[in-house]
Design a protein around this motif. Structure first.
Motif, mmCIF file in Angstrom:
data_model
loop_
_atom_site.group_PDB
_atom_site.id
_atom_site.type_symbol
_atom_site.label_atom_id
_atom_site.label_comp_id
_atom_site.label_asym_id
_atom_site.label_seq_id
_atom_site.Cartn_x
_atom_site.Cartn_y
_atom_site.Cartn_z
ATOM 1 N N THR A 8 0.877 -1.194 -0.005
ATOM 2 C CA THR A 8 -0.042 -0.011 0.043
ATOM 3 C C THR A 8 0.912 1.166 -0.032
ATOM 4 O O THR A 8 2.090 1.023 -0.092
ATOM 5 C CB THR A 8 -0.930 -0.010 1.366
ATOM 6 O OG1 THR A 8 -1.917 0.892 1.250
ATOM 7 C CG2 THR A 8 -0.408 -0.002 2.510
ATOM 8 N N GLY A 9 0.366 2.225 0.045
ATOM 9 C CA GLY A 9 0.982 3.700 0.203
ATOM 10 C C GLY A 9 0.382 4.843 -0.641
ATOM 11 O O GLY A 9 -0.676 4.439 -1.350
ATOM 12 N N GLY A 10 1.093 5.851 -0.602
ATOM 13 C CA GLY A 10 0.293 7.088 -1.239
ATOM 14 C C GLY A 10 0.361 6.997 -2.857
ATOM 15 O O GLY A 10 1.366 6.086 -3.309
ATOM 16 N N PRO A 11 -0.301 7.911 -3.476
ATOM 17 C CA PRO A 11 0.141 8.137 -5.124
ATOM 18 C C PRO A 11 1.777 8.258 -5.338
ATOM 19 O O PRO A 11 2.368 8.876 -4.653
ATOM 20 C CB PRO A 11 -0.724 9.014 -5.315
ATOM 21 C CG PRO A 11 -1.803 9.462 -4.481
ATOM 22 C CD PRO A 11 -0.933 9.078 -3.051
ATOM 23 N N ASP A 92 -2.712 -5.847 -3.799
ATOM 24 C CA ASP A 92 -2.416 -4.279 -4.173
ATOM 25 C C ASP A 92 -3.480 -3.490 -3.485
ATOM 26 O O ASP A 92 -4.726 -3.316 -4.007
ATOM 27 C CB ASP A 92 -2.596 -4.256 -5.609
ATOM 28 C CG ASP A 92 -2.220 -2.859 -6.346
ATOM 29 O OD1 ASP A 92 -1.940 -1.865 -5.421
ATOM 30 O OD2 ASP A 92 -2.216 -2.399 -7.380
ATOM 31 N N ARG A 93 -3.043 -3.166 -2.372
ATOM 32 C CA ARG A 93 -4.126 -2.310 -1.372
ATOM 33 C C ARG A 93 -4.927 -3.458 -0.816
ATOM 34 O O ARG A 93 -5.097 -4.517 -1.089
ATOM 35 C CB ARG A 93 -4.874 -1.292 -1.903
ATOM 36 C CG ARG A 93 -3.958 -0.152 -2.666
ATOM 37 C CD ARG A 93 -4.785 1.025 -2.663
ATOM 38 N NE ARG A 93 -3.864 2.110 -3.411
ATOM 39 C CZ ARG A 93 -3.065 2.852 -2.559
ATOM 40 N NH1 ARG A 93 -2.908 2.733 -1.430
ATOM 41 N NH2 ARG A 93 -2.418 3.806 -3.222
ATOM 42 N N GLY A 94 -5.323 -3.143 0.448
ATOM 43 C CA GLY A 94 -5.998 -4.278 1.324
ATOM 44 C C GLY A 94 -7.270 -3.413 1.737
ATOM 45 O O GLY A 94 -7.527 -2.162 1.708
ATOM 46 N N ALA A 95 -8.171 -4.069 2.566
ATOM 47 C CA ALA A 95 -9.229 -3.720 3.065
ATOM 48 C C ALA A 95 -9.261 -2.271 3.825
ATOM 49 O O ALA A 95 -10.126 -1.440 3.774
ATOM 50 C CB ALA A 95 -10.030 -4.810 3.898
ATOM 51 N N VAL A 133 6.104 5.305 0.957
ATOM 52 C CA VAL A 133 5.578 6.593 1.049
ATOM 53 C C VAL A 133 5.687 7.191 -0.220
ATOM 54 O O VAL A 133 6.413 6.956 -1.260
ATOM 55 C CB VAL A 133 6.844 7.291 2.055
ATOM 56 C CG1 VAL A 133 6.522 8.716 1.945
ATOM 57 C CG2 VAL A 133 6.491 6.590 3.303
ATOM 58 N N THR A 134 4.379 8.135 -0.514
ATOM 59 C CA THR A 134 4.620 8.722 -1.897
ATOM 60 C C THR A 134 5.838 9.352 -2.030
ATOM 61 O O THR A 134 6.384 10.139 -1.301
ATOM 62 C CB THR A 134 3.206 9.983 -1.653
ATOM 63 O OG1 THR A 134 3.227 10.560 -2.952
ATOM 64 C CG2 THR A 134 3.396 10.370 -0.614
ATOM 65 N N ALA A 168 -4.628 4.204 9.043
ATOM 66 C CA ALA A 168 -5.068 2.865 8.721
ATOM 67 C C ALA A 168 -4.776 1.772 9.318
ATOM 68 O O ALA A 168 -5.121 1.001 9.471
ATOM 69 C CB ALA A 168 -5.890 3.031 7.348
ATOM 70 N N TRP A 169 -3.138 1.557 8.880
ATOM 71 C CA TRP A 169 -2.641 0.467 9.093
ATOM 72 C C TRP A 169 -2.072 0.292 10.442
ATOM 73 O O TRP A 169 -1.476 -0.698 10.988
ATOM 74 C CB TRP A 169 -1.861 -0.020 7.807
ATOM 75 C CG TRP A 169 -2.595 -0.228 6.766
ATOM 76 C CD1 TRP A 169 -2.663 0.506 5.672
ATOM 77 C CD2 TRP A 169 -3.224 -1.590 6.541
ATOM 78 N NE1 TRP A 169 -3.401 -0.044 4.643
ATOM 79 C CE2 TRP A 169 -3.766 -1.334 5.125
ATOM 80 C CE3 TRP A 169 -3.496 -2.782 7.083
ATOM 81 C CZ2 TRP A 169 -4.469 -2.360 4.373
ATOM 82 C CZ3 TRP A 169 -4.204 -3.818 6.497
ATOM 83 C CH2 TRP A 169 -4.598 -3.626 5.097
#
Length: 359
Positions: A8-11, A92-95, A133-134, A168-169
């Protein structure tokens, strides 16, 4: 064994490149690698709008996306279980990413409607979480929307979203934040190191630094999550340190069995597996009579792109407060939060290990 890992992470954090390299590397080592695509991107590419909706429409649409995400994750996991080979499922990202895109009241309402909790979505579904990190935070010259036609955030918005995703995590037992302190190749190297540690290639070696705090701060100036932990040490038959742990929040728990073999200063080989509540209760009969249960509250937070944990012990030493940081890069590069009252470093001092505290 199946390893379940969220990326996960920012754009513009490097997820696409990381997914490609992780898949190639693990496949070369004999793992079957399953990559679960990002459901929100699939919906948006198919014409579903997730921006500019009123709260009712936003709630309903995000609920539909999350339902689809969970169903897809479970389908991929079933495929991994049936493949007949060591497998790694990369999400590729989670709940929990959905929390970053919703007002707090809508997120809580969604959990309530789905009969879910943070523990069930964050801790039980995934074995580890790696946050990239983005580039908008620390590598601003490389931040761009050109690599993703669905990306609309400017640099400031990207930083805010990245921070919301970290929140969130925060609280997951195996959460790693990969920042932009080096160049992009160094960032990818640290991602691969984290992956190797999670799946045990060649062995899961953990680099940890530990500090004694004079007291628990009354409040932290950063977002944090408090976790309740109880761990019981077992009679070992092979010389390893063996323990079971109950870990959770607000009455919801996960259970694990861990074996540790100490190595050089600040390092240890650790093998951990999830167990059921029934297994946990059964294994309590194997408790070491020379050890007492360790009960503590763990406060998890991110500061300067480093994940920290403060353990405030309730038993058997109610006066003890320890700070821990698990590192993927140079252990000497750690920056300590200035808002903590650190007495001294105690890395490697046996008396501050949980096993010794239990005695």
């Amino acid at each position: 064994m199946i390893h379940r890992i969220v990326l996960t992470g920012g754009p513009c954090g490097g997820k696409t490149t990381a997914l490609s390299r992780i898949t190639e590397r693990l496949a070369s080592l004999g793992y079957r690698v399953f990559v679960v695509p990002e459901m929100a991107t699939l919906f948006m590419a198919g014409g579903v709008a997730l921006r500019g909706l009123d709260e009712g429409a936003l709630f309903g649409t995000e609920r539909a996306v999350l339902d689809a995400q969970i169903a897809l994750e479970e389908a991929f996991q079933r495929a991994a279980e049936l493949c007949g080979a060591p497998a790694v499922v990369i999400f590729d990202r989670g709940a929990m990413d959905f929390q970053a895109y919703l007002p707090a009241r809508l997120w809580q309402a969604m959990l309530d409607e789905m009969h879910q909790s943070v523990v069930s979505l964050r801790d039980r579904r995934y074995d580890a979480v790696i946050h990239l990190v983005t580039a908008a935070d620390g590598a601003e010259g490389f931040y761009s929307s050109e690599t993703n036609r669905l990306r609309s955030e400017d640099a400031a918005q990207a930083r805010l979203l990245d921070q919301a995703l970290q929140r969130a995590w925060t609280g997951h037992a195996h959460f790693r934040v990969i920042d932009n302190s080096g160049d992009f190749e160094d960032k990818m190297r640290r991602v691969m190191q984290a992956i190797a540690r999670i799946v045990g290639v060649p062995e899961p070696v953990e680099v940890e630094r530990k500090f004694l705090l004079r007291s628990m701060p009354p409040a932290l100036p950063v977002y944090s999550e408090e976790i309740e932990i109880e761990q019981v040490y077992l009679v070992s038959t092979n010389g390893a340190e063996s323990r079971i742990r109950r870990r959770g929040q607000r009455g919801q728990f996960t259970y694990t069995h861990t074996e540790k073999r100490p190595q050089s200063l600040g390092q240890r080989i650790e093998v951990e597996r999830p167990i059921s509540a029934r297994e946990y209760v059964t294994m309590l009969s194997q408790a070491d009579p020379d050890s007492r249960p360790v009960r503590k509250y763990r406060t998890c937070f991110v500061w300067a792109s480093q994940y920290f944990e403060i353990d405030r012990f309730e038993a058997p030493r109610a006066d003890l407060v320890l700070l821990e940081a698990e590192l993927d890069g140079d252990p000497q590069a750690l920056l300590l939060p200035p808002f903590l009252d650190v007495e001294r470093e105690v890395t490697g001092e046996v008396e501050y290990s949980n096993a010794q505290i239990a005695r």
